[in-house]
Design a protein around this motif. Sequence first.
Motif, PDB file in Angstrom:
ATOM      1  N   GLU A 196      44.668  30.128  34.509  1.00  0.00           N
ATOM      2  CA  GLU A 196      44.723  31.337  33.917  1.00  0.00           C
ATOM      3  C   GLU A 196      43.487  32.229  33.829  1.00  0.00           C
ATOM      4  O   GLU A 196      43.176  33.405  34.571  1.00  0.00           O
ATOM      5  N   ALA A 197      42.712  31.694  33.135  1.00  0.00           N
ATOM      6  CA  ALA A 197      41.413  32.141  32.842  1.00  0.00           C
ATOM      7  C   ALA A 197      40.742  32.407  34.110  1.00  0.00           C
ATOM      8  O   ALA A 197      39.737  33.178  34.241  1.00  0.00           O
ATOM      9  N   ILE A 198      40.614  31.392  34.803  1.00  0.00           N
ATOM     10  CA  ILE A 198      39.943  31.185  36.095  1.00  0.00           C
ATOM     11  C   ILE A 198      40.307  32.426  37.047  1.00  0.00           C
ATOM     12  O   ILE A 198      39.422  32.954  37.544  1.00  0.00           O
ATOM     13  N   ASP A 199      41.786  32.723  37.385  1.00  0.00           N
ATOM     14  CA  ASP A 199      42.020  33.796  38.246  1.00  0.00           C
ATOM     15  C   ASP A 199      41.410  35.036  37.445  1.00  0.00           C
ATOM     16  O   ASP A 199      41.058  35.822  38.249  1.00  0.00           O
ATOM     17  N   GLU A 200      41.561  35.299  36.265  1.00  0.00           N
ATOM     18  CA  GLU A 200      41.111  36.533  35.853  1.00  0.00           C
ATOM     19  C   GLU A 200      39.712  36.842  35.904  1.00  0.00           C
ATOM     20  O   GLU A 200      39.173  37.693  36.260  1.00  0.00           O
ATOM     21  N   GLY A 201      38.981  35.374  35.663  1.00  0.00           N
ATOM     22  CA  GLY A 201      37.637  35.556  35.681  1.00  0.00           C
ATOM     23  C   GLY A 201      36.727  36.056  37.192  1.00  0.00           C
ATOM     24  O   GLY A 201      36.120  36.593  37.460  1.00  0.00           O
ATOM     25  N   ILE A 202      37.610  35.336  38.148  1.00  0.00           N
ATOM     26  CA  ILE A 202      37.332  35.394  39.542  1.00  0.00           C
ATOM     27  C   ILE A 202      37.590  37.041  39.807  1.00  0.00           C
ATOM     28  O   ILE A 202      36.971  37.568  40.577  1.00  0.00           O
ATOM     29  N   ARG A 203      38.665  37.413  39.394  1.00  0.00           N
ATOM     30  CA  ARG A 203      39.189  38.763  39.661  1.00  0.00           C
ATOM     31  C   ARG A 203      37.967  39.856  39.244  1.00  0.00           C
ATOM     32  O   ARG A 203      37.456  40.675  40.027  1.00  0.00           O
ATOM     33  N   ARG A 204      37.393  39.461  37.991  1.00  0.00           N
ATOM     34  CA  ARG A 204      36.464  40.200  37.488  1.00  0.00           C
ATOM     35  C   ARG A 204      35.044  40.086  38.156  1.00  0.00           C
ATOM     36  O   ARG A 204      34.390  41.304  38.466  1.00  0.00           O
ATOM     37  N   LEU A 205      34.887  38.985  38.774  1.00  0.00           N
ATOM     38  CA  LEU A 205      33.761  38.716  39.500  1.00  0.00           C
ATOM     39  C   LEU A 205      33.980  39.564  40.761  1.00  0.00           C
ATOM     40  O   LEU A 205      32.857  39.965  41.265  1.00  0.00           O
ATOM     41  N   GLY A 206      35.114  39.661  41.359  1.00  0.00           N
ATOM     42  CA  GLY A 206      35.388  40.386  42.574  1.00  0.00           C
ATOM     43  C   GLY A 206      35.069  41.987  42.428  1.00  0.00           C
ATOM     44  O   GLY A 206      34.295  42.592  43.135  1.00  0.00           O
ATOM     45  N   GLN A 207      35.480  42.351  41.212  1.00  0.00           N
ATOM     46  CA  GLN A 207      35.167  43.871  40.772  1.00  0.00           C
ATOM     47  C   GLN A 207      33.652  43.871  40.770  1.00  0.00           C
ATOM     48  O   GLN A 207      33.134  44.974  41.508  1.00  0.00           O
ATOM     49  N   ALA A 208      32.928  43.224  40.128  1.00  0.00           N
ATOM     50  CA  ALA A 208      31.573  43.027  40.202  1.00  0.00           C
ATOM     51  C   ALA A 208      30.867  43.072  41.459  1.00  0.00           C
ATOM     52  O   ALA A 208      29.699  43.889  41.926  1.00  0.00           O
ATOM     53  N   LEU A 209      31.361  42.185  42.201  1.00  0.00           N
ATOM     54  CA  LEU A 209      30.506  42.111  43.660  1.00  0.00           C
ATOM     55  C   LEU A 209      30.839  43.377  44.399  1.00  0.00           C
ATOM     56  O   LEU A 209      29.876  43.815  45.171  1.00  0.00           O
ATOM     57  N   ARG A 210      32.124  44.201  44.274  1.00  0.00           N
ATOM     58  CA  ARG A 210      32.392  45.335  44.912  1.00  0.00           C
ATOM     59  C   ARG A 210      31.523  46.448  44.236  1.00  0.00           C
ATOM     60  O   ARG A 210      30.888  47.282  45.102  1.00  0.00           O
ATOM     61  N   ARG A 211      31.435  46.432  43.223  1.00  0.00           N
ATOM     62  CA  ARG A 211      30.291  47.387  42.611  1.00  0.00           C
ATOM     63  C   ARG A 211      29.011  47.272  43.203  1.00  0.00           C
ATOM     64  O   ARG A 211      28.176  48.227  43.480  1.00  0.00           O
ATOM     65  N   LEU A 212      28.434  46.068  43.208  1.00  0.00           N
ATOM     66  CA  LEU A 212      27.207  45.710  43.819  1.00  0.00           C
ATOM     67  C   LEU A 212      27.127  46.111  45.163  1.00  0.00           C
ATOM     68  O   LEU A 212      26.118  46.632  45.465  1.00  0.00           O
ATOM     69  N   ALA A 213      27.880  45.749  45.985  1.00  0.00           N
ATOM     70  CA  ALA A 213      27.971  46.087  47.310  1.00  0.00           C
ATOM     71  C   ALA A 213      27.888  47.610  47.603  1.00  0.00           C
ATOM     72  O   ALA A 213      27.123  48.175  48.358  1.00  0.00           O
ATOM     73  N   ALA A 214      28.637  48.296  46.721  1.00  0.00           N
ATOM     74  CA  ALA A 214      28.661  49.780  46.930  1.00  0.00           C
ATOM     75  C   ALA A 214      27.184  50.472  46.689  1.00  0.00           C
ATOM     76  O   ALA A 214      26.902  51.233  47.097  1.00  0.00           O
ATOM     77  N   ARG A 215      26.583  49.578  45.635  1.00  0.00           N
ATOM     78  CA  ARG A 215      25.293  50.386  45.343  1.00  0.00           C
ATOM     79  C   ARG A 215      24.224  49.988  46.340  1.00  0.00           C
ATOM     80  O   ARG A 215      23.262  50.790  46.704  1.00  0.00           O
ATOM     81  N   THR A 216      24.549  48.784  47.167  1.00  0.00           N
ATOM     82  CA  THR A 216      23.232  48.217  47.931  1.00  0.00           C
ATOM     83  C   THR A 216      23.759  48.720  49.503  1.00  0.00           C
ATOM     84  O   THR A 216      23.783  48.114  50.298  1.00  0.00           O
TER      85      THR A 216
END
Length: 496
Positions: free
Chosen positions: A476-496
């Motif tokens: 369960e924590a893995i699913d939530e953690g990777i969801r959060r990582l996906g959020q962070a990646l999308r934010r980073l992609a939007a910046r770059t």
Amino acid sequence: MRIPLDRQSTLPLYRQIETALRQGILSGGLSPDTRLPATRQLARDLGVNRITVETAYAELEADGLIASRVGSGSYVLPACSPPPRPPDSPACPPWPAWQQAVHARSELAGPPLPAPAPAPQTISFAGGTGDSRLFPADDFRKVMQAVMRRDGAAALEYGDPRGYAPLRGTIARVLASQGLQAHPDNILITAGSQAALALVAQLLLKPGDGILVESPTYSGALDLFRALRLRVVGIPIDERGMQVEALESLLARQQPGLIYTIPNFHNPTGTCLSSQRRRQLMAVADRYGVPILEDDFVGDLRYEGRAQPALKALDPGGRVIYVSTFSKMLMPGLRVGFLAVEGPVYAGLAGLKRASDLATSNLIQRALEAYVTVGRYQAHLRRSCQIYHKRRDAMLRAIRRHLPAGVRCDPPQGGLFVWLRLPASLSAGQLLPLAAEEGVTFDPGGRFFPDGAAGECAASPWGDCLRLNFAVQTPEAIDEGIRRLGQALRRLAART
Ligand SMILES: Cc1ncc(COP(=O)(O)O)c(C=O)c1O
């Protein structure tokens, strides 16, 4: 309490006592809430009048360093002890020259201290161990008690510097069940496999010598080899492990004195060296007369696929130094690892080990031997494999579900890690703070590269990389953690 007093000095005795205590408090040696000795006791210990000690305490109290509590004594006050002195603090006198010389040697600066613990809500995929919630602490406590009852004082002697003989026998049997024949007299128990790596590198190499490592590789090995001032030469790795095809020309050009390899569930990439490459590696190393240091740190944590023979199992004798550990498959705090090798090098390693630390904890070795012999180790291993297998699957599912399509990874067949490769424009170093804001953390890839690339995965067509430890979180924590990582990646992609 011992305070050296100079009775010839013009400085009054109470001042000498006060100064010594003040230094102790300010350096942190006497930590907040430490109870100082009763004045009568200290006066007796130091052979001075009680009033002398009382005067020293009164001075410290007046300066807000200690406080007396009625009927209880004098205590060091909190917030008196500053953090340890920074290396170049202008407020302090300079370090002596020999200390400055150490400071200037960058390889001795050591690896960064462990990162501070993440905030409580953060889901951490960082670190290189299994899940401490699964450690069989209760079982091990019982085994320790049983061993103390059985062996008494014998368990508390130094013991054989090569390691507790029955444990060496047990390890030999476990290895034989994996197709690896090692005589107990060729096994050396060490304080974790890190100590085994250090012994081998110290015995076989001297500063300036080359050591060939996979690129990337285990960062703790890189720290060690750099501290020993070795010339670390990287050989690239792909989904079939070390690119052995590049080995021959590297051996000819760089003439390393040792090849360090992690053929099973490699740290950090999770890959396994293919069977064909294992044989090629053995043949080329033999042709050039270079010893192989095989680090099998999680070989038993296999979730699928067929096990390949250990390099040591392909060794006709004395070519491969095999190293393994109970840290990942059981508990790292035991600090028990071992190496297996035949020939004169064994005596050299045993001698160096004895000179370095006399012996590995006798009590822990005896407890471990009892734990393995009654079959608890194997049961723990089976359970860990089942749990980590599910967690690996959960992580691969979550990656497919939550991460952008450009992110790549090769599913590992075992071990602890998934190695993620980001699209070329994205940097793991820049991702880390955004991920922390989202409540997830990981190990950025740069620290695993021998050339010290600070984040870029050298020679990778995918750009940057990061390591995720899937073993330490529930599905369960893995699913939530990777969801959060996906959020962070999308934010980073939007910046770059
Ligand atoms: C590949 C590898 N080898 C060796 C070690 C050292 O482990 P220990 O000294 O606890 O056996 C580690 C620890 O993370 C590792 O990842």
